[in-house]
Design a protein around this motif. Sequence first.
Motif, mmCIF file in Angstrom:
data_model
loop_
_atom_site.group_PDB
_atom_site.id
_atom_site.type_symbol
_atom_site.label_atom_id
_atom_site.label_comp_id
_atom_site.label_asym_id
_atom_site.label_seq_id
_atom_site.Cartn_x
_atom_site.Cartn_y
_atom_site.Cartn_z
ATOM 1 N N MET B 23 0.828 -1.215 0.000
ATOM 2 C CA MET B 23 0.000 0.000 0.000
ATOM 3 C C MET B 23 0.857 1.258 0.000
ATOM 4 N N VAL B 24 1.990 1.216 0.713
ATOM 5 C CA VAL B 24 2.893 2.371 0.694
ATOM 6 C C VAL B 24 3.389 2.605 -0.730
ATOM 7 N N ALA B 25 3.765 1.508 -1.418
ATOM 8 C CA ALA B 25 4.205 1.630 -2.804
ATOM 9 C C ALA B 25 3.116 2.287 -3.645
ATOM 10 N N GLY B 26 1.865 1.874 -3.397
ATOM 11 C CA GLY B 26 0.753 2.465 -4.140
ATOM 12 C C GLY B 26 0.621 3.956 -3.876
ATOM 13 N N PHE B 27 0.787 4.341 -2.604
ATOM 14 C CA PHE B 27 0.679 5.765 -2.263
ATOM 15 C C PHE B 27 1.802 6.573 -2.894
ATOM 16 N N VAL B 28 3.020 5.970 -2.934
ATOM 17 C CA VAL B 28 4.177 6.703 -3.458
ATOM 18 C C VAL B 28 4.095 6.803 -4.978
ATOM 19 N N LEU B 29 3.789 5.678 -5.634
ATOM 20 C CA LEU B 29 3.870 5.628 -7.101
ATOM 21 C C LEU B 29 2.626 6.185 -7.779
ATOM 22 N N GLY B 30 1.460 5.943 -7.169
ATOM 23 C CA GLY B 30 0.238 6.380 -7.823
ATOM 24 C C GLY B 30 0.089 7.892 -7.731
ATOM 25 N N GLU B 31 -0.573 8.484 -8.724
ATOM 26 C CA GLU B 31 -0.786 9.921 -8.601
ATOM 27 C C GLU B 31 -2.015 10.184 -7.749
ATOM 28 N N ARG B 32 -2.088 11.379 -7.192
ATOM 29 C CA ARG B 32 -3.201 11.697 -6.318
ATOM 30 C C ARG B 32 -3.807 13.014 -6.767
ATOM 31 N N ARG B 33 -4.979 12.961 -7.344
ATOM 32 C CA ARG B 33 -5.690 14.186 -7.711
ATOM 33 C C ARG B 33 -7.105 14.080 -7.177
ATOM 34 N N PRO B 34 -7.256 14.226 -5.873
ATOM 35 C CA PRO B 34 -8.592 14.077 -5.312
ATOM 36 C C PRO B 34 -9.489 15.259 -5.685
ATOM 37 N N ASP B 35 -10.757 14.996 -5.897
ATOM 38 C CA ASP B 35 -11.718 16.093 -6.011
ATOM 39 C C ASP B 35 -13.018 15.660 -5.345
ATOM 40 N N HIS B 36 -13.919 16.599 -5.187
ATOM 41 C CA HIS B 36 -15.113 16.347 -4.405
ATOM 42 C C HIS B 36 -15.919 15.163 -4.964
ATOM 43 N N GLN B 37 -16.120 15.139 -6.272
ATOM 44 C CA GLN B 37 -16.936 14.084 -6.869
ATOM 45 C C GLN B 37 -16.288 12.712 -6.696
ATOM 46 N N LYS B 38 -14.984 12.690 -6.939
ATOM 47 C CA LYS B 38 -14.283 11.409 -6.905
ATOM 48 C C LYS B 38 -14.298 10.812 -5.510
ATOM 49 N N ASN B 39 -14.204 11.673 -4.489
ATOM 50 C CA ASN B 39 -14.099 11.166 -3.122
ATOM 51 C C ASN B 39 -15.441 10.962 -2.432
ATOM 52 N N SER B 40 -16.534 11.200 -3.164
ATOM 53 C CA SER B 40 -17.834 10.962 -2.537
ATOM 54 C C SER B 40 -18.168 9.475 -2.663
ATOM 55 N N PRO B 41 -19.017 8.946 -1.757
ATOM 56 C CA PRO B 41 -19.334 7.512 -1.803
ATOM 57 C C PRO B 41 -19.948 7.132 -3.145
ATOM 58 N N TYR B 42 -19.622 5.944 -3.610
ATOM 59 C CA TYR B 42 -20.109 5.481 -4.905
ATOM 60 C C TYR B 42 -21.563 5.057 -4.809
ATOM 61 N N GLU B 43 -22.415 5.693 -5.582
ATOM 62 C CA GLU B 43 -23.809 5.237 -5.635
ATOM 63 C C GLU B 43 -24.284 5.220 -7.084
ATOM 64 N N CYS B 44 -23.533 4.521 -7.914
ATOM 65 C CA CYS B 44 -23.901 4.317 -9.312
ATOM 66 C C CYS B 44 -24.079 5.632 -10.061
ATOM 67 N N GLY B 45 -23.307 6.625 -9.721
ATOM 68 C CA GLY B 45 -23.335 7.860 -10.483
ATOM 69 C C GLY B 45 -24.242 8.927 -9.914
ATOM 70 N N PHE B 46 -25.162 8.558 -9.005
ATOM 71 C CA PHE B 46 -26.019 9.577 -8.413
ATOM 72 C C PHE B 46 -25.281 10.300 -7.297
#
Lengths: 344, 118
Positions: B23-46
């Motif tokens: 998981m640390v490797a994932g945090f280091v290597l992956g990019e992080r561009r959080p935004d409000h929509q992306k970080n909201s709970p998944y409910e099939c697009g609603f």
Amino acid sequence: MIELWNSLPEVIRILLKIVVILAPLMGLVAYYTLAERKIIGYMQIRIGPNRVGPRGLLQPIADAVKLMFKEIILPTRADKTLFIIAPLLTLAPALAAWAVFPFDENLVLADINAGLLYILALTSLGVYGVIIAGWASNSKYALLGALRSGAQIVAYEIAMGFALVGVLVAAGSLNLGDIVRAQSGNVFTWFWLPLLPLFLIYFISGLAETNRAPFDVAEGESEIVAGFHVEYSGMTFAVFFLGEYANMILISALSATLFLGGWLSPLPAAWVEGVFPLDSGFHWLLLKTFFFMFLFLWFRATFPRYRYDQIMRLGWKVFIPITIVWILVVGLAVVYKLPPWWSA
Amino acid sequence: MLDNYLPILIFMIIGLLVGGGAMVAGFVLGERRPDHQKNSPYECGFEAFETARLKFDVRYYLVAILFIIFDLEIAFLFPWAVALDGLGMVGFLAMVIFLAILVVGFVYEWKKGALEWE
């Protein structure tokens, strides 16, 4: 070489042994995912992944690299600490359980007397990862998946525990090596025959414990999208994934050890004597484990998903009564020293 | 005796490190561009509505409680199972009585409908 080995500190030697167990295991996990896609592909008259490397053989590596570079999403409303801990709680027990696993006569990392108890305890820990993941995600689908999965795992845990009690009665020991030795003789002295109902129940419960088809309502792609790990992405998801497959391999290896005689050879000793040196050993354990691993995939390609009430009915109303009755049957057989299994 | 358990402790730590390291490797290597929509709970697009801390069916509690009872029975059965060979008929009958009491409770909960999910 042996002098060098003995001169190393105890902890370093243990670490090296652990690496020798874990490295092939992780490789097996990676290629198990490829095998799953290939085998189910062929069962559905497709060819499965075939683009990355020769015949798709590099696919698992490509998947791992891809997941590593994916963004890890931490949902705003999630409980961040628990959200991170949950995948670890799934993977770590699935790996640590191998510490007491006998790969061959005298080939075991920790030869403890409470081996089976330790494995039962560690496999029970898996449910925490699922429940915590579902709760910490703070998402409706995740919560629903975690509830379903938790109740299901817990129900089948009981059937599995009773099946293990049957094995204990038959073997008279908690040590996994002793359980295998208690089965020595020929194919028919292995515990699958005297414990046939428990054997079937153990493996089917294993399917339910690992949330595999046909008991995969916890994920239920077509109902609740992915269940408890719907909010996970990138490496956090990958750790869940590794844990699930490591658990499947563990259940397969345990079924082979507890009911199919572990490292014992199915061929009568008289046949193989002097013909080839493959009497008994690790290769037999590997073959038996692969057989169960294949069953996991075969079942997924064959059976439609059970309805939730059917799953609970099977666990509580069918498996638990059968196991209780069969424990008594085995108990009587042991008390009266029923040959050929308990004559000595 | 306790020496045998050292590898287990180390194995558990390694198990946690494998997952943690990944998981640390994932945090280091992956990019992080959080935004409000992306970080909201998944409910099939609603848009997510209400809280996700839903009320859930009491039967899940019931299963958990029944599980504790039965799992405890299994824990009690373990030492008996290991020692049965030496206990003989007396030991066997003692466990029959124990299991009979357990089965009475099991039949009761069955008849009360605690195991119904339809």
